[in-house]
Design a protein around this motif. Structure first.
Motif, PDB file in Angstrom:
ATOM      1  N   SER A   1       9.598  -2.322  58.986  1.00 12.15           N
ATOM      2  CA  SER A   1      10.804  -1.543  58.807  1.00 12.15           C
ATOM      3  C   SER A   1      11.005  -1.006  57.363  1.00 12.15           C
ATOM      4  O   SER A   1      10.415  -1.696  56.330  1.00 12.15           O
TER       5      SER A   1
ATOM      6  N   THR B   1      18.657  -5.039  63.882  1.00 11.83           N
ATOM      7  CA  THR B   1      18.021  -4.178  64.957  1.00 11.83           C
ATOM      8  C   THR B   1      17.557  -4.961  66.236  1.00 11.83           C
ATOM      9  O   THR B   1      18.188  -5.991  66.402  1.00 11.83           O
TER      10      THR B   1
ATOM     11  N   LYS C   1      21.235  -6.477  68.707  1.00  6.48           N
ATOM     12  CA  LYS C   1      22.536  -5.542  68.624  1.00  6.48           C
ATOM     13  C   LYS C   1      23.547  -6.064  69.638  1.00  6.48           C
ATOM     14  O   LYS C   1      24.781  -5.693  69.245  1.00  6.48           O
TER      15      LYS C   1
ATOM     16  N   ASN D   1      24.949  -3.069  64.595  1.00  9.33           N
ATOM     17  CA  ASN D   1      23.840  -2.943  63.779  1.00  9.33           C
ATOM     18  C   ASN D   1      23.996  -3.399  62.290  1.00  9.33           C
ATOM     19  O   ASN D   1      23.147  -3.235  61.465  1.00  9.33           O
TER      20      ASN D   1
END
Length: 330
Positions: free
Chosen positions: A25, A80, A84, A105
């Motif tokens: 990420s 993520t 969600k 989110n």
């Protein structure tokens, strides 16, 4: 409303990005740059690999932190996949956008309440604007490629841009129930078309804008069919490796169909390259990630910035992920 003592201990503040897998990420790079720019030196942001079964303990920590190194005050969570929808049950209140999309989110505390939002929608809106999109709902019909949760956020973003009709291209049309329900809530007239028909339909109908919500490489087999070098426009607007075809949003892109490909690794994608070969303008999902993170930062820090300071924040975040700087923010 009562203010708990731990909220006065900034050196114990943390924020996290939750999901699985999470190792790659880019959210930490964006958020850390933002907090450094804002002078929030004591707000740390980290990855936290999380599955739905891990949420009860994490959300208990959001609601009842002890204010210690072991249980710090949590300023916010970036959420993520695959969390969600699972995280919704732990929120006291949802934003209108989160309710419409059925996805969260962004989670953050306000006093004793835990709030949930969906900043993916504004991320899509601002990414399209950055690409030079000039919405013309009377003339253009947009399209969404894919039928998952991100497709609902894409549809909601199109609604915010003024569009009241759209086409969705998906492999399994019988699984579009949640997308169709969202369209009904929004008042968007929806056409559903088989994904295999998109290249031919795009050449015939010239959808604008188009938002691909497919995973990386999922369009590689059919995307080359979109390329039409003979009809392509001046290649001088070729895409930046990580951004839009025309990062300044100049008028050159105003009449070119815009594609937002939410997948940004690898970049350019086969889909993005084929789209440009056909004369279109492209913006990568990294722009979406940037703009949704900007909104999260403002929520996690409970700040309202003046335009000049907001521009500085955005550009600090751009620098952290090698996106070109902005000249202005809308």
């Amino acid at each position: 409303m009562k203010t708990e003592p731990y909220r006065e201990a900034p050196y114990l503040r943390r924020a996290y990005v939750l999901g699985h897998p999470i190792a790659h990420s880019l959210s930490p790079a964006l958020h850390r740059a933002a907090y450094a720019y804002l002078g929030e030196a004591n707000l740390e942001y980290d990855r936290r690999d999380t599955l739905p079964d891990d949420l009860p303990a994490i959300m208990h920590g959001v609601r009842h932190p002890d204010g210690t190194e072991e249980a710090p005050y949590i300023a916010g969570l970036s959420v993520t996949m695959p969390l969600k929808t699972a995280v919704i049950q732990y929120c006291d209140e949802l934003s209108e956008t989160a309710r419409v999309t059925g996805a969260v989110n962004t989670v953050y505390p306000r006093g004793e309440r835990v709030l949930g939002d969906n900043t993916d929608v504004i991320g899509i809106v601002n990414a399209l604007r950055h690409a030079g999109l000039k919405p013309d709902p009377e003339r253009d019909e947009p399209a969404v490629i894919g039928g998952g949760a991100t497709a609902i956020s894409a549809l909601t973003a199109l609604h915010k841009l003024g569009y009241r009709r759209a086409s969705v291209y998906a492999r399994s049309l019988h699984k579009l129930g949640s997308v169709q329900e969202a369209a009904e809530r929004l008042g968007v007239q929806l056409s559903t078309v088989a994904l295999a028909e998109f290249p031919a339909e795009q050449k015939a109908r010239r959808h604008n804008p188009v938002i691909s919500t497919l995973p990386a490489r999922a369009a590689d087999d059919w995307a080359p069919q979109l390329a039409d070098p003979a009809g392509a426009s001046d290649p001088a607007g070729a895409s930046d490796p990580a951004g839009a075809s025309n990062p300044a949003g100049a008028s050159e892109t105003a009449d070119r169909p815009v594609l937002l490909d939410v997948a940004y690794n690898p970049w350019p994608s086969v889909l993005a390259s084929a789209w440009e070969a056909s004369g279109g303008a492209v913006v990568s999902g990294l722009e979406m990630l940037l703009y949704q993170a900007v909104e999260q930062v403002l929520l996690f820090t409970d700040r309202t910035l003046q335009p000049a300071e907001l521009l500085g924040l955005v550009n600090a975040m751009c620098a952290a992920v090698d996106l070109p700087p902005r000249a202005s923010v809308s």
